[in-house]
Design a protein around this motif. Structure first.
Motif, PDB file in Angstrom:
ATOM      1  N   ARG A 117      20.165  -9.269  30.339  1.00 13.88           N
ATOM      2  CA  ARG A 117      21.472  -9.412  30.982  1.00 13.88           C
ATOM      3  C   ARG A 117      22.615  -9.187  29.989  1.00 13.88           C
ATOM      4  O   ARG A 117      23.602  -8.515  30.288  1.00 13.88           O
ATOM      5  N   GLU A 118      22.481  -9.724  28.790  1.00 18.54           N
ATOM      6  CA  GLU A 118      23.560  -9.589  27.809  1.00 18.54           C
ATOM      7  C   GLU A 118      23.656  -8.162  27.273  1.00 18.54           C
ATOM      8  O   GLU A 118      24.754  -7.626  27.116  1.00 18.54           O
ATOM      9  N   ILE A 119      22.519  -7.545  26.996  1.00 18.46           N
ATOM     10  CA  ILE A 119      22.547  -6.143  26.536  1.00 18.46           C
ATOM     11  C   ILE A 119      23.211  -5.274  27.602  1.00 18.46           C
ATOM     12  O   ILE A 119      24.075  -4.444  27.300  1.00 18.46           O
ATOM     13  N   ALA A 120      22.830  -5.485  28.852  1.00 17.12           N
ATOM     14  CA  ALA A 120      23.404  -4.716  29.957  1.00 17.12           C
ATOM     15  C   ALA A 120      24.900  -4.969  30.077  1.00 17.12           C
ATOM     16  O   ALA A 120      25.673  -4.045  30.351  1.00 17.12           O
ATOM     17  N   LYS A 121      25.325  -6.195  29.861  1.00 17.75           N
ATOM     18  CA  LYS A 121      26.749  -6.539  29.963  1.00 17.75           C
ATOM     19  C   LYS A 121      27.571  -5.778  28.930  1.00 17.75           C
ATOM     20  O   LYS A 121      28.619  -5.210  29.249  1.00 17.75           O
ATOM     21  N   ILE A 172      22.941 -30.643  23.135  1.00 16.08           N
ATOM     22  CA  ILE A 172      23.230 -31.779  22.255  1.00 16.08           C
ATOM     23  C   ILE A 172      21.944 -32.496  21.874  1.00 16.08           C
ATOM     24  O   ILE A 172      21.751 -32.889  20.728  1.00 16.08           O
ATOM     25  N   ARG A 173      21.033 -32.665  22.835  1.00 18.67           N
ATOM     26  CA  ARG A 173      19.862 -33.527  22.629  1.00 18.67           C
ATOM     27  C   ARG A 173      18.876 -32.993  21.602  1.00 18.67           C
ATOM     28  O   ARG A 173      18.270 -33.754  20.874  1.00 18.67           O
ATOM     29  N   ASP A 174      18.660 -31.697  21.587  1.00 15.21           N
ATOM     30  CA  ASP A 174      17.714 -31.116  20.636  1.00 15.21           C
ATOM     31  C   ASP A 174      18.356 -29.884  20.009  1.00 15.21           C
ATOM     32  O   ASP A 174      18.029 -28.748  20.359  1.00 15.21           O
ATOM     33  N   PRO A 175      19.290 -30.085  19.071  1.00 14.02           N
ATOM     34  CA  PRO A 175      20.073 -28.958  18.548  1.00 14.02           C
ATOM     35  C   PRO A 175      19.251 -27.902  17.810  1.00 14.02           C
ATOM     36  O   PRO A 175      19.677 -26.763  17.706  1.00 14.02           O
ATOM     37  N   TRP A 176      18.058 -28.259  17.330  1.00 15.75           N
ATOM     38  CA  TRP A 176      17.254 -27.290  16.592  1.00 15.75           C
ATOM     39  C   TRP A 176      16.879 -26.096  17.461  1.00 15.75           C
ATOM     40  O   TRP A 176      16.757 -24.970  16.970  1.00 15.75           O
ATOM     41  N   VAL A 177      16.719 -26.319  18.766  1.00 10.44           N
ATOM     42  CA  VAL A 177      16.404 -25.234  19.696  1.00 10.44           C
ATOM     43  C   VAL A 177      17.561 -24.234  19.775  1.00 10.44           C
ATOM     44  O   VAL A 177      17.360 -23.065  20.097  1.00 10.44           O
ATOM     45  N   ASN A 178      18.762 -24.713  19.446  1.00  8.30           N
ATOM     46  CA  ASN A 178      19.929 -23.828  19.492  1.00  8.30           C
ATOM     47  C   ASN A 178      19.804 -22.654  18.529  1.00  8.30           C
ATOM     48  O   ASN A 178      20.406 -21.604  18.746  1.00  8.30           O
ATOM     49  N   MET A 179      19.027 -22.823  17.466  1.00 10.46           N
ATOM     50  CA  MET A 179      18.821 -21.706  16.541  1.00 10.46           C
ATOM     51  C   MET A 179      18.129 -20.549  17.247  1.00 10.46           C
ATOM     52  O   MET A 179      18.449 -19.382  17.017  1.00 10.46           O
ATOM     53  N   LEU A 180      17.160 -20.863  18.116  1.00  9.20           N
ATOM     54  CA  LEU A 180      16.468 -19.819  18.874  1.00  9.20           C
ATOM     55  C   LEU A 180      17.417 -19.151  19.864  1.00  9.20           C
ATOM     56  O   LEU A 180      17.420 -17.926  20.022  1.00  9.20           O
ATOM     57  N   ARG A 181      18.224 -19.959  20.535  1.00  9.73           N
ATOM     58  CA  ARG A 181      19.182 -19.400  21.498  1.00  9.73           C
ATOM     59  C   ARG A 181      20.186 -18.494  20.793  1.00  9.73           C
ATOM     60  O   ARG A 181      20.507 -17.411  21.279  1.00  9.73           O
ATOM     61  N   ASN A 182      20.697 -18.951  19.657  1.00 13.47           N
ATOM     62  CA  ASN A 182      21.650 -18.142  18.897  1.00 13.47           C
ATOM     63  C   ASN A 182      21.018 -16.840  18.414  1.00 13.47           C
ATOM     64  O   ASN A 182      21.669 -15.792  18.409  1.00 13.47           O
ATOM     65  N   THR A 183      19.763 -16.915  17.994  1.00  9.36           N
ATOM     66  CA  THR A 183      19.080 -15.708  17.525  1.00  9.36           C
ATOM     67  C   THR A 183      18.909 -14.708  18.667  1.00  9.36           C
ATOM     68  O   THR A 183      19.131 -13.505  18.486  1.00  9.36           O
ATOM     69  N   ALA A 184      18.537 -15.197  19.847  1.00 13.15           N
ATOM     70  CA  ALA A 184      18.396 -14.319  21.013  1.00 13.15           C
ATOM     71  C   ALA A 184      19.737 -13.669  21.357  1.00 13.15           C
ATOM     72  O   ALA A 184      19.814 -12.462  21.624  1.00 13.15           O
ATOM     73  N   ALA A 185      20.805 -14.449  21.327  1.00 12.22           N
ATOM     74  CA  ALA A 185      22.136 -13.924  21.639  1.00 12.22           C
ATOM     75  C   ALA A 185      22.587 -12.915  20.591  1.00 12.22           C
ATOM     76  O   ALA A 185      23.172 -11.880  20.919  1.00 12.22           O
ATOM     77  N   CYS A 186      22.309 -13.219  19.333  1.00 14.84           N
ATOM     78  CA  CYS A 186      22.657 -12.303  18.237  1.00 14.84           C
ATOM     79  C   CYS A 186      21.917 -10.978  18.397  1.00 14.84           C
ATOM     80  O   CYS A 186      22.500  -9.900  18.245  1.00 14.84           O
ATOM     81  N   PHE A 187      20.633 -11.059  18.717  1.00 14.73           N
ATOM     82  CA  PHE A 187      19.834  -9.856  18.943  1.00 14.73           C
ATOM     83  C   PHE A 187      20.412  -9.024  20.091  1.00 14.73           C
ATOM     84  O   PHE A 187      20.567  -7.802  19.980  1.00 14.73           O
ATOM     85  N   ALA A 188      20.729  -9.686  21.207  1.00 13.03           N
ATOM     86  CA  ALA A 188      21.287  -8.983  22.367  1.00 13.03           C
ATOM     87  C   ALA A 188      22.602  -8.308  22.016  1.00 13.03           C
ATOM     88  O   ALA A 188      22.877  -7.185  22.446  1.00 13.03           O
TER      89      ALA A 188
END
Length: 201
Positions: free
Chosen positions: A45-49, A83-99
């Motif tokens: 979705r983000e690449i397409a956007k 907020i609850r498990d911020p370490w997972v945010n690294m994966l989300r940020n990496t996916a967004a950065c890749f896109a």
């Protein structure tokens, strides 16, 4: 996503007209602008956007006389950080950065993974910076001109987003543009409705 593209497009047209009215050339006015969009963790979705935004802006500038590329900055989305498990945010940020990289962003800004908790510390800022460096140096993300070219699914999604965004853009422009939408409250209303829908989901 279509709303985000349409409102960014309308803002761009408003600035472009103002600069042209002030005597700038189309090329100089175009170079003076940077579009900033958000990136979430959904690759396709983000690449397409981002691809749709490039296509839409080229169409807009063509109507002013010449199809020109835009300068695109992508910032990882605040709303995807937990907020609850911020370490997972690294994966989300990496996916967004890749896109962002695959989608053709010129500038990528990765938020610190602890931002949802409060002010980021040195480690969180360093990881945000290093996510981009690793994508560039270890994955050669910026070395391929258009890595998503020829991908049917992304091409189709990009086409759908572009059509939806263009329809919203025409509606905003038909009501005197983004300035009027901000003044009469319709901008805030539409964004609030989209936010409520996202929060419910």
């Amino acid at each position: 996503e279509a709303q985000e593209l349409a409102l960014a497009l309308s803002s761009g047209v408003t600035y472009l007209r103002a600069m042209l009215d002030a005597g700038m050339t189309l090329q100089d006015a175009n170079k003076a602008m940077i579009f900033c969009l958000s990136a979430g963790p959904d690759y396709a979705r983000e690449i397409a956007k981002f691809r749709a935004m490039r296509r839409l802006w080229s169409r807009v500038t063509e109507s002013f006389g010449e199809a020109l590329p835009l300068t695109l900055q992508v910032v990882t989305a605040r709303r995807m950080l937990t907020i609850r498990d911020p370490w997972v945010n690294m994966l989300r940020n990496t996916a967004a950065c890749f896109a962002a990289g695959v989608g053709g962003a010129d500038i990528v800004s990765v938020r610190p993974f602890t931002q949802a908790i409060g002010l980021a510390g040195p480690m969180a800022r360093r990881i945000g910076r290093n996510t981009q460096i690793m994508a560039q140096e270890e994955s050669s993300l910026g070395k391929v001109v258009d890595p998503a070219a020829g991908t049917w699914a992304i091409g189709r999604l990009s086409e759908e987003l572009a059509h939806s965004a263009w329809s919203i853009f025409q509606s905003v422009e038909g009501q005197q543009g983004i300035g009027t939408a901000l003044t009469n409250g319709s901008f805030q209303t539409h964004v609030s409705e989209a936010r409520q829908s996202l929060m419910k989901d």
